[in-house]
Each structure stands twice: as structure tokens, then as C-alpha cells.
Design a protein around this motif. Structure first.
Motif, PDB file in Angstrom:
ATOM      1  N   CYS A 172       0.786  -1.227   0.000  1.00  0.00           N
ATOM      2  CA  CYS A 172       0.000   0.000   0.000  1.00  0.00           C
ATOM      3  C   CYS A 172       0.825   1.288   0.000  1.00  0.00           C
ATOM      4  N   PHE A 173       1.676   1.464   0.995  1.00  0.00           N
ATOM      5  CA  PHE A 173       2.297   2.768   1.207  1.00  0.00           C
ATOM      6  C   PHE A 173       3.185   3.203   0.042  1.00  0.00           C
ATOM      7  N   ILE A 174       4.087   2.317  -0.381  1.00  0.00           N
ATOM      8  CA  ILE A 174       5.037   2.698  -1.436  1.00  0.00           C
ATOM      9  C   ILE A 174       4.310   2.971  -2.746  1.00  0.00           C
ATOM     10  N   LYS A 175       3.412   2.057  -3.138  1.00  0.00           N
ATOM     11  CA  LYS A 175       2.726   2.231  -4.434  1.00  0.00           C
ATOM     12  C   LYS A 175       1.843   3.465  -4.461  1.00  0.00           C
ATOM     13  N   SER A 176       1.429   3.948  -3.269  1.00  0.00           N
ATOM     14  CA  SER A 176       0.540   5.099  -3.202  1.00  0.00           C
ATOM     15  C   SER A 176       1.241   6.419  -3.514  1.00  0.00           C
ATOM     16  N   ILE A 177       2.577   6.431  -3.410  1.00  0.00           N
ATOM     17  CA  ILE A 177       3.311   7.687  -3.628  1.00  0.00           C
ATOM     18  C   ILE A 177       4.267   7.644  -4.820  1.00  0.00           C
ATOM     19  N   VAL A 178       4.609   6.435  -5.281  1.00  0.00           N
ATOM     20  CA  VAL A 178       5.546   6.313  -6.401  1.00  0.00           C
ATOM     21  C   VAL A 178       4.756   6.253  -7.711  1.00  0.00           C
ATOM     22  N   PRO A 179       4.988   7.174  -8.642  1.00  0.00           N
ATOM     23  CA  PRO A 179       4.158   7.262  -9.856  1.00  0.00           C
ATOM     24  C   PRO A 179       4.558   6.321 -10.983  1.00  0.00           C
ATOM     25  N   VAL A 180       5.056   5.149 -10.647  1.00  0.00           N
ATOM     26  CA  VAL A 180       5.382   4.146 -11.663  1.00  0.00           C
ATOM     27  C   VAL A 180       4.748   2.826 -11.259  1.00  0.00           C
ATOM     28  N   LEU A 181       4.561   1.963 -12.233  1.00  0.00           N
ATOM     29  CA  LEU A 181       3.943   0.672 -11.972  1.00  0.00           C
ATOM     30  C   LEU A 181       4.999  -0.350 -11.579  1.00  0.00           C
ATOM     31  N   PHE A 182       4.829  -0.968 -10.395  1.00  0.00           N
ATOM     32  CA  PHE A 182       5.714  -2.039  -9.968  1.00  0.00           C
ATOM     33  C   PHE A 182       5.185  -3.371 -10.513  1.00  0.00           C
ATOM     34  N   PRO A 183       6.062  -4.260 -10.946  1.00  0.00           N
ATOM     35  CA  PRO A 183       5.607  -5.557 -11.468  1.00  0.00           C
ATOM     36  C   PRO A 183       4.795  -6.357 -10.457  1.00  0.00           C
ATOM     37  N   THR A 184       5.063  -6.151  -9.164  1.00  0.00           N
ATOM     38  CA  THR A 184       4.361  -6.909  -8.126  1.00  0.00           C
ATOM     39  C   THR A 184       3.052  -6.270  -7.700  1.00  0.00           C
ATOM     40  N   ASP A 185       2.726  -5.101  -8.251  1.00  0.00           N
ATOM     41  CA  ASP A 185       1.508  -4.393  -7.860  1.00  0.00           C
ATOM     42  C   ASP A 185       0.346  -4.825  -8.740  1.00  0.00           C
ATOM     43  N   HIS A 186      -0.631  -5.485  -8.129  1.00  0.00           N
ATOM     44  CA  HIS A 186      -1.823  -5.915  -8.849  1.00  0.00           C
ATOM     45  C   HIS A 186      -3.023  -5.046  -8.477  1.00  0.00           C
ATOM     46  N   PHE A 187      -2.754  -3.868  -7.958  1.00  0.00           N
ATOM     47  CA  PHE A 187      -3.779  -2.851  -7.655  1.00  0.00           C
ATOM     48  C   PHE A 187      -4.750  -3.286  -6.562  1.00  0.00           C
ATOM     49  N   GLY A 188      -4.395  -4.327  -5.801  1.00  0.00           N
ATOM     50  CA  GLY A 188      -5.272  -4.828  -4.753  1.00  0.00           C
ATOM     51  C   GLY A 188      -6.223  -5.908  -5.212  1.00  0.00           C
ATOM     52  N   TYR A 189      -6.169  -6.269  -6.488  1.00  0.00           N
ATOM     53  CA  TYR A 189      -7.082  -7.276  -7.030  1.00  0.00           C
ATOM     54  C   TYR A 189      -6.451  -8.664  -6.980  1.00  0.00           C
ATOM     55  N   ASP A 190      -5.973  -9.043  -5.809  1.00  0.00           N
ATOM     56  CA  ASP A 190      -5.364 -10.369  -5.656  1.00  0.00           C
ATOM     57  C   ASP A 190      -5.396 -10.788  -4.196  1.00  0.00           C
ATOM     58  N   TYR A 191      -5.034 -12.057  -3.959  1.00  0.00           N
ATOM     59  CA  TYR A 191      -5.135 -12.602  -2.606  1.00  0.00           C
ATOM     60  C   TYR A 191      -4.120 -11.999  -1.638  1.00  0.00           C
TER      61      TYR A 191
END
Length: 378
Positions: A172-191
Motif C-alpha cells: 500500500c504505502f510505497i505504491k501510493s506515492i511512487v508514480p510508476v507501476l511495480f511488477p508486483t503491484d496488482h492494484f489490490g485485485y489479488d489474494y
């Protein structure tokens, strides 16, 4: 989601069941916006209706997180039975097969040349194939629930808190402030994100954590969080439209694992913890409807229906009036309520069928064996 039959109680808390209903209405709203294409789209000039739809989306996006928080709150204080997992899977297969059969009988089944094998796999393995992405993530979370419950009960509070903070930093925290897509970020649509929410709810339940101190402050957290999401989504759209850039980050405010989506979800969850619904007919109706809400999701998100139901609403209510915000809102409200009521009715029928089968097969070898395994495993 209606998977909230997790823990059988003599009487359910009507406040939480009302929250379950509210969350499902929010989820249908998200799907309505998506299927109508009403949201602001990068590179396309904004309209009043699109801005309004984005505001709707900003408040409704918390619904999915709330549904999982409810499950974690209740599942974490009881035994997770094998029979309940099997019932959940049976419910998914019921919708997967029965809806497809009905669509075939009425001649509206959408089968195209070359996709027969893939469709067969989606029906035979709806969880593995992500026929319903939510169910796939939910079932994995459900299967892991006994492990997470054991951890919640055994870990010291400070270590449990450290685990949750670590997961939030990652998801949550890192992806919320970094304006690039991380390969491990599924936007919360995963287990992975569901597990994080589950542990948060379990921690709140075990230590009776009072979030935001009062119903009023909880409501303010929810409203402010949603207002921030709306402001960011609209502002980022205009920044991209006028100057370019931030294409990925303009979508982040509508991610389930965005920081303000989380705070908004916790604010709404906390508000309903404080809320005390009076006993009476209204409370009884809410207790009846709440457990059936998962069926609403399974019905309108079936692969034969999810891309069509808005079109069906247009046949019934008229075309989506994109030119007028009030008319668009009125069309949305009626469509969402019709889908909700239809889903509740269908799942009520499903429940009666399952209850009948349960009574008839109660003393069979199979059902006895499942009860034995419930006692051994749980």
C-alpha cells in the motif's frame, strides 16, 4: 461477500449485515461505471457526467475492501470449517453452470468459434481460471484463514502489528506515492491484498481496536478519504489531458490498495461498528438479505452476464443519458437496485435448494464424512 455466512450465529449483528448490503451496492456501482464507460478517460475531453461518475467511483471503491474486512473480522474469531469452504465452492459452481444452462436454453449463450475449449475450462475450473477474480482471491484467503488465525492467536501484539505494517508498506504505502507501476503491484485485485485486509480486521477484532474513536469521526475519515480520491482522480486526469504524463498514476486513486482507499474503507467499517440498528422488522430484513449478497456478485459478474447487464438495463429503462448528470444518476440508481434485488432473489432460490439438499443428504455417508473432517481438521 455473502460468503459472510462464515460463522453461524443465533442472531447476526444487523449493523454489520447492513454494511454488507451497502458494500455490495457500492460494488455494483463500480461495475455500472465500468460497463457504461462513463468514467473520465485519458485523452478524451471531460463531460459533467464523467466527472460525476468519477465522484461516484471515489465513494464506491471502498466497497470491495469493506467486504473483505467483514470476512476477516468474523472468520478470525471462529473455526474455518471444511464444510463452509465446500459450500462456498458449490455456490460458485451453481452460478457458473446454472446461468450458462439458462442462457443456452433461451438462446443467448455467447459461444464463438475457437473459444469452446477455453470456455469449458472457465466453467470446470472457475476459481483457477479467475472466472470471478474476487472469488479466486477470496477462496485462497479462506483456505489460508486457519493459518492466519493461528498466527493471530499466538503472535505477541507488537509482532502482529509489525507484520501488518510490513505488509502495508509492501502492498500500500510505497505504491501510493511512487508514480510508476511495480511488477508486483496488482492494484489490490489479488489474494495478497486480501490477506493484508484479513489480518487488519483480525487485529481489530482480537484487541478490540477502536478506530477513529467515534461514529462521527469514522464518518469524517470515510468522507474525507473519498473526497481526496475524487480530487486526485479528477486533478490527475486534467494534468494528463493538458500536459501529458502520469498516465499510470492517474489510475492509482481507484486502486483497492491505494492509501486513501484503505483509510476510507476503515472509516466506513468503523462507522458501522459504532452504529446500533434497532431491533424490529427492518433488522430482520437486513439479517435475511445480508448473507445473500454474495449471490448478487456471482450473478451479475458471470462471464455471460457481466458485459451485457447494462445493455439489458437500457432495454428496460432506456439508453444511459450521458448528456445529463441528474438523469444519469437516476438511471444508475434504478439499474443498481434492479440488479441487487434480482441477485438477492436468485440467491434466495439457491439457498432454498442448498438447504433442501442439506436436509435430504444430512445422514448420507458423504455428509457424515464431511462433518467428521470438520471436527478433525478444525
Amino acid at each position: 461477500m455473502g460468503t459472510a455466512d462464515e460463522i453461524q450465529k443465533s442472531k447476526r449483528n444487523p449493523g454489520f449485515e447492513l454494511l454488507r448490503i451497502v458494500a455490495m451496492l457500492m460494488i455494483i456501482t463500480l461495475h455500472y461505471n465500468s460497463q457504461t464507460g462513463a468514467l473520465l478517460q485519458l485523452g478524451i475531453p471531460a463531460t459533467g457526467t464523467a466527472v460525476f461518475a468519477n465522484i461516484m467511483e471515489s465513494f464506491a471503491i471502498t466497497g470491495l475492501n469493506v467486504y473483505v474486512l467483514l470476512s476477516g473480522f468474523f472468520l478470525s474469531k471462529g473455526r474455518v470449517k471444511l464444510s463452509r469452504i465446500l459450500q462456498l465452492i458449490a455456490q460458485v459452481y451453481f452460478y457458473t453452470f446454472v446461468i450458462s444452462l439458462v442462457m443456452m436454453l433461451v438462446g443467448t449463450y455467447s459461444l464463438q468459434a475457437g473459444n469452446t475449449t477455453y470456455k469449458l475450462v472457465e466453467y470446470l475450473f472457475p476459481i483457477s481460471s479467475e472466472h470471478y477474480w474476487f472469488v479466486t482471491a477470496y477462496v485462497i484467503m479462506y483456505v489460508l484463514a486457519p493459518v492466519m488465525n493461528a498466527a493471530v492467536e499466538k503472535l505477541p501484539r507488537i509482532r502482529m502489528k509489525a507484520v501488518i505494517i510490513g505488509l502495508l508498506v509492501w502492498f500500500c504505502f510505497i505504491k501510493s506515492i511512487v508514480p510508476v507501476l511495480f511488477p508486483t503491484d496488482h492494484f489490490g485485485y489479488d489474494y495478497g491484498w486480501f490477506i493484508c485486509l484479513y489480518l487488519i480486521a483480525a487485529y481489530i477484532r482480537k484487541y478490540n481496536v477502536v478506530l477513529f474513536y467515534s461514529a462521527r469521526k469514522s464518518a469524517m475519515v470515510f468522507l474525507i478519504s473519498c473526497a481526496v480520491i475524487a480530487t486526485m482522480s479528477i486533478s490527475l486526469y486534467y494534468i494528463n489531458f493538458n500536459h501529458g504524463g502520469l498516465a499510470h498514476y492517474s489510475e492509482v486513486p481507484f486502486n483497492l490498495n491505494f492509501f486513501f482507499t484503505l483509510t476510507g474503507s476503515l472509516g466506513l467499517f468503523s462507522f458501522f461498528r459504532f452504529y446500533r440498528m434497532r431491533e424490529g422488522k427492518a433488522a430482520d430484513v437486513v439479517r435475511f438479505v445480508g448473507p445473500l449478497t454474495f449471490g448478487v456478485y456471482l450473478l451479475h459478474m458471470h462471464i455471460e452476464i457481466r458485459d451485457r447487464w447494462v445493455t439489458w438495463m437500457e432495454h428496460l429503462l432506456g439508453s444511459v443519458p450521458y448528456h445529463s448528470v441528474p438523469l444519469f444518476a437516476w438511471h444508475a440508481v434504478r439499474s443498481i437496485l434492479i440488479v441487487f434485488v434480482a441477485g438477492i432473489f436468485v440467491d434466495w432460490i439457491r439457498k432454498m435448494i442448498f438447504d433442501f439438499i442439506g436436509r435430504v443428504m444430512h445422514d448420507t455417508w458423504l455428509f457424515k464424512k464431511i462433518r467428521e473432517l470438520d471436527e478433525k481438521i478444525c
